[in-house]
Write a protein that holds these residues in place. Structure first.
Motif, mmCIF file in Angstrom:
data_model
loop_
_atom_site.group_PDB
_atom_site.id
_atom_site.type_symbol
_atom_site.label_atom_id
_atom_site.label_comp_id
_atom_site.label_asym_id
_atom_site.label_seq_id
_atom_site.Cartn_x
_atom_site.Cartn_y
_atom_site.Cartn_z
ATOM 1 N N GLY A 78 49.200 48.671 18.090
ATOM 2 C CA GLY A 78 49.433 47.262 17.806
ATOM 3 C C GLY A 78 50.930 46.681 18.317
ATOM 4 O O GLY A 78 51.086 47.224 19.460
ATOM 5 N N ALA A 276 46.352 42.797 18.344
ATOM 6 C CA ALA A 276 46.582 42.044 17.078
ATOM 7 C C ALA A 276 45.137 41.633 16.611
ATOM 8 O O ALA A 276 44.968 40.551 16.204
ATOM 9 C CB ALA A 276 47.649 40.875 17.272
ATOM 10 N N CYS A 280 43.747 47.724 14.692
ATOM 11 C CA CYS A 280 45.283 47.805 15.623
ATOM 12 C C CYS A 280 46.080 48.308 14.294
ATOM 13 O O CYS A 280 45.931 47.828 13.066
ATOM 14 C CB CYS A 280 45.643 46.652 16.197
ATOM 15 N N SER A 284 47.691 42.440 11.893
ATOM 16 C CA SER A 284 46.581 42.442 12.948
ATOM 17 C C SER A 284 45.453 41.601 12.454
ATOM 18 O O SER A 284 44.396 41.411 12.982
ATOM 19 C CB SER A 284 45.971 43.833 13.136
#
Length: 341
Positions: A78, A276, A280, A284
């Motif tokens: 992420g 995102a 992730c 997100s």
């Protein structure tokens, strides 16, 4: 058809216990728990992984909730603590009655060597910017706002001084950090055509409240720090609210707001959209709740949105569908009325 303020901020993780304990300090509590098989998760979120989710409630709020999405096989780590000036950037903001308490913890975390970045609470005037006050003679009307970045959370906090907006954040006074539900969420885009704005206003039916308010390097010390603005750079802010909010009276606005920070396409910024989206880790996904979900599906189908799914039951037994908006952000809409028993 109706749509409300942003319903959830979804946080991808490998294990939920530490995050549950973390969000409890901000006034959240466990609400619902659900699961999806890899096949079902792939159908709704495009992620071939088992999913165990926990929805966290905040007092009686009907928006600004947290959903912890525990992936058996996460796609990537992420956004972590990447810069704010990036496409794909997501963050969540809450009202607090004690921003210095949050700052104290951030400073102690830094001393302890924990992964954390923060910006000291900055003074800003949100409403009636033209008003000139007399220091030490009249009340200072504004907010102190700080940023706190950690590997799985990207948060803003603001504390009001000498004014109130009754429907924009309800503080949980018994929580350690004396914070409200998430009041607004943000994204960063580059779209000189403004097609993104038309999608949120016309397709989703949100209320455009602030429209392209420009911030420059020269005009805002706070923006320089938060968005790493360089000389001669600028961005504009447009906000979209729950349709029950107000364009004309700031005292009547509602929380659940979407902040869109638009940088001109001429400015080079990083593209982090792949970090995102569901699967992730970290922040997100955002969700909206709607009535008449079938009609929303048809509206989104008629737009320039991509990767549209069919309606399926999510991990909480709610009819949902997902898509990627014209700006590249992944969204899920959830039926407000229908639920599988």
């Amino acid at each position: 058809m109706t749509i409300q303020g942003i319903y959830e901020v979804c946080v991808g993780c490998r294990e939920p216990i530490s995050l549950i304990q973390y969000w409890e300090q901000f006034g959240y509590r466990i609400g619902q728990i659900g699961e999806l098989s890899p096949e079902s998760a792939n159908k709704l979120y495009g992620v071939n992984s088992s999913l165990h989710s926990i929805r966290l409630y905040h007092q009686d709020a009907d928006h600004g909730l947290i959903r912890l999405m525990v992936w058996g096989n996460p796609t990537n780590d992420g956004l972590k603590m990447s810069l704010m000036k990036a496409k794909g950037n997501r963050w969540a903001t809450a009202l607090t009655a004690d921003v210095l308490n949050i700052l104290n913890h951030a400073e102690e975390a830094e001393k302890a060597g924990l992964p954390v970045k923060y910006i000291y609470p900055q003074w800003d005037v949100i409403y009636n910017k033209e008003r000139k006050m007399r220091p030490f003679a009249e009340p200072a009307i504004g907010v102190r706002e700080m940023v706190l970045l950690q590997p799985l959370t990207r948060q803003f906090f603001f504390q009001r001084f000498n004014y109130n907006v009754p429907n924009y954040g309800k503080i949980n006074e018994i929580s350690h950090f004396k914070t409200s539900q998430i009041t607004h969420m943000g994204i960063v885009i580059q779209d000189d055509s403004r097609e993104t704005f038309r999608f949120y206003e016309e397709t989703l039916g949100l209320l455009r409240v602030r429209n392209e308010e420009e911030t420059t390097y020269e005009s805002s010390e706070t923006a320089r720090q938060i968005f790493d603005l360089q000389p001669n750079e600028r961005f504009s802010v447009t906000t979209f609210d729950d349709p029950r909010s107000s364009k004309s009276d700031w005292r009547a606005v509602r929380s659940g707001r979407l902040y869109i920070v638009r940088f001109p396409e001429s400015i080079k910024i990083e593209n982090c959209l792949e970090k995102a989206q569901p699967g992730c880790l970290g922040m997100s996904l955002y969700t909206y709740r709607v009535t008449e979900i079938e009609e929303y599906l048809q509206r989104v189908k008629a737009s320039s949105a991509q990767n549209l799914t069919e309606i399926a039951y999510n991990e909480f037994g709610e009819q949902s569908f997902s898509f990627v908006a014209p700006d590249g952000y992944f969204w899920t809409l959830i039926s407000h009325l229908q639920k599988r028993m």
